[in-house]
Design a protein around this motif. Sequence first.
Motif, PDB file in Angstrom:
ATOM      1  N   PRO A   1     -21.058 -63.476 -41.795  1.00 54.13           N
ATOM      2  CA  PRO A   1     -20.292 -62.600 -42.699  1.00 54.13           C
ATOM      3  C   PRO A   1     -18.809 -62.555 -42.379  1.00 54.13           C
ATOM      4  O   PRO A   1     -17.971 -62.513 -43.294  1.00 54.13           O
ATOM      5  CB  PRO A   1     -20.947 -61.228 -42.488  1.00 54.13           C
ATOM      6  N   GLU A   2     -18.450 -62.556 -41.090  1.00 55.41           N
ATOM      7  CA  GLU A   2     -17.034 -62.529 -40.715  1.00 55.41           C
ATOM      8  C   GLU A   2     -16.340 -63.804 -41.178  1.00 55.41           C
ATOM      9  O   GLU A   2     -15.231 -63.774 -41.705  1.00 55.41           O
ATOM     10  CB  GLU A   2     -16.876 -62.354 -39.211  1.00 55.41           C
ATOM     11  N   ALA A   3     -17.005 -64.939 -40.986  1.00 56.82           N
ATOM     12  CA  ALA A   3     -16.444 -66.201 -41.475  1.00 56.82           C
ATOM     13  C   ALA A   3     -16.299 -66.150 -42.994  1.00 56.82           C
ATOM     14  O   ALA A   3     -15.303 -66.622 -43.557  1.00 56.82           O
ATOM     15  CB  ALA A   3     -17.334 -67.367 -41.066  1.00 56.82           C
TER      16      ALA A   3
ATOM     17  N   ASN B   1     -13.100 -66.157 -47.912  1.00 59.02           N
ATOM     18  CA  ASN B   1     -12.792 -65.486 -49.167  1.00 59.02           C
ATOM     19  C   ASN B   1     -11.300 -65.211 -49.284  1.00 59.02           C
ATOM     20  O   ASN B   1     -10.708 -65.379 -50.365  1.00 59.02           O
ATOM     21  CB  ASN B   1     -13.597 -64.190 -49.281  1.00 59.02           C
ATOM     22  N   ARG B   2     -10.678 -64.781 -48.177  1.00 64.12           N
ATOM     23  CA  ARG B   2      -9.227 -64.536 -48.192  1.00 64.12           C
ATOM     24  C   ARG B   2      -8.449 -65.820 -48.484  1.00 64.12           C
ATOM     25  O   ARG B   2      -7.375 -65.781 -49.094  1.00 64.12           O
ATOM     26  CB  ARG B   2      -8.770 -63.946 -46.856  1.00 64.12           C
TER      27      ARG B   2
ATOM     28  N   ARG C   1     -24.633 -70.082 -47.329  1.00 64.41           N
ATOM     29  CA  ARG C   1     -23.887 -69.851 -48.560  1.00 64.41           C
ATOM     30  C   ARG C   1     -22.961 -71.044 -48.808  1.00 64.41           C
ATOM     31  O   ARG C   1     -22.307 -71.532 -47.881  1.00 64.41           O
ATOM     32  CB  ARG C   1     -23.083 -68.559 -48.457  1.00 64.41           C
ATOM     33  N   PHE C   2     -22.902 -71.477 -50.055  1.00 63.21           N
ATOM     34  CA  PHE C   2     -22.099 -72.637 -50.444  1.00 63.21           C
ATOM     35  C   PHE C   2     -20.907 -72.140 -51.251  1.00 63.21           C
ATOM     36  O   PHE C   2     -21.079 -71.463 -52.268  1.00 63.21           O
ATOM     37  CB  PHE C   2     -22.966 -73.590 -51.268  1.00 63.21           C
TER      38      PHE C   2
END
Length: 259
Positions: free
Chosen positions: A234-236, A241-242, A113-114
């Motif tokens: 996903p955790e990264a 995102n935060r 994902r970019f």
Amino acid sequence: MRKIDGSEWRNLLPFLYKNREFSMFIIGDIENTSPDSDNMEIYLDGDFDSPRGILLRYYKFLILSDGAGMNFREAAGVVRRYEQAMMLSGTISGIDRISPYLQEIREEEETLRFAVLREPNLNAAGFEVRRATTEDAEKLLAFLFLIEEFHATDEESFMATLKDGSTRRYIIEDQGEILATAASTSESSDMAMIIGVATGKDFRGRGLASAVVSKLCEDLLAEGRTPCLLYDNPEAGRIYNRLGFREIGKLKTLRFKKR
């Protein structure tokens, strides 16, 4: 596909800036590499104003920028001839179209994902983050070697880019032991790619990754550069995102067998 001279590399920039975020690896390498460097080559399919395709080699890493009518068979031939190649990255469609011509050397494929820092929410408070120097190189390499999620690192490019500053690496440490790190590379005049984000296995869940990425991003933003990054964890993704990163698309990589 023809290899172009280093004096011609910058002729590609007007075209590449039309899609600057997805072209940032090539833009950054062109802007930061001497035209007479032995560590970079660019192959062009078509003309400078509207290339059908571009293939760049930077040390042992290759980047594909594909367009309409690109000759993927010829591009694959360039990749195969460079026997030290470790990885090829590009758009999903581009990698999918070149991949059939690289079956005998490909080892694994990965979709990433970019994301771009659109809404900064950074916080490095409470942690001492500093920029690594060449004196930290061996310790950093040893630290990254222990990170299970990481692939093999090319030591030559690691040392060279740390020394010349084209890759900046930040660290958090305690009594000389590295706890977390993050780096930026492919820095252009207005963008930079965050890479190598890692936290020691015994020190995760304490906000170290957020802190080291925040400090790096703060410095990049102060210089007028927008940070970007790639991830598949996903955790990264939740951490990024935060911090204000927003996904804008996906890229794909091919890793090659040792030859």
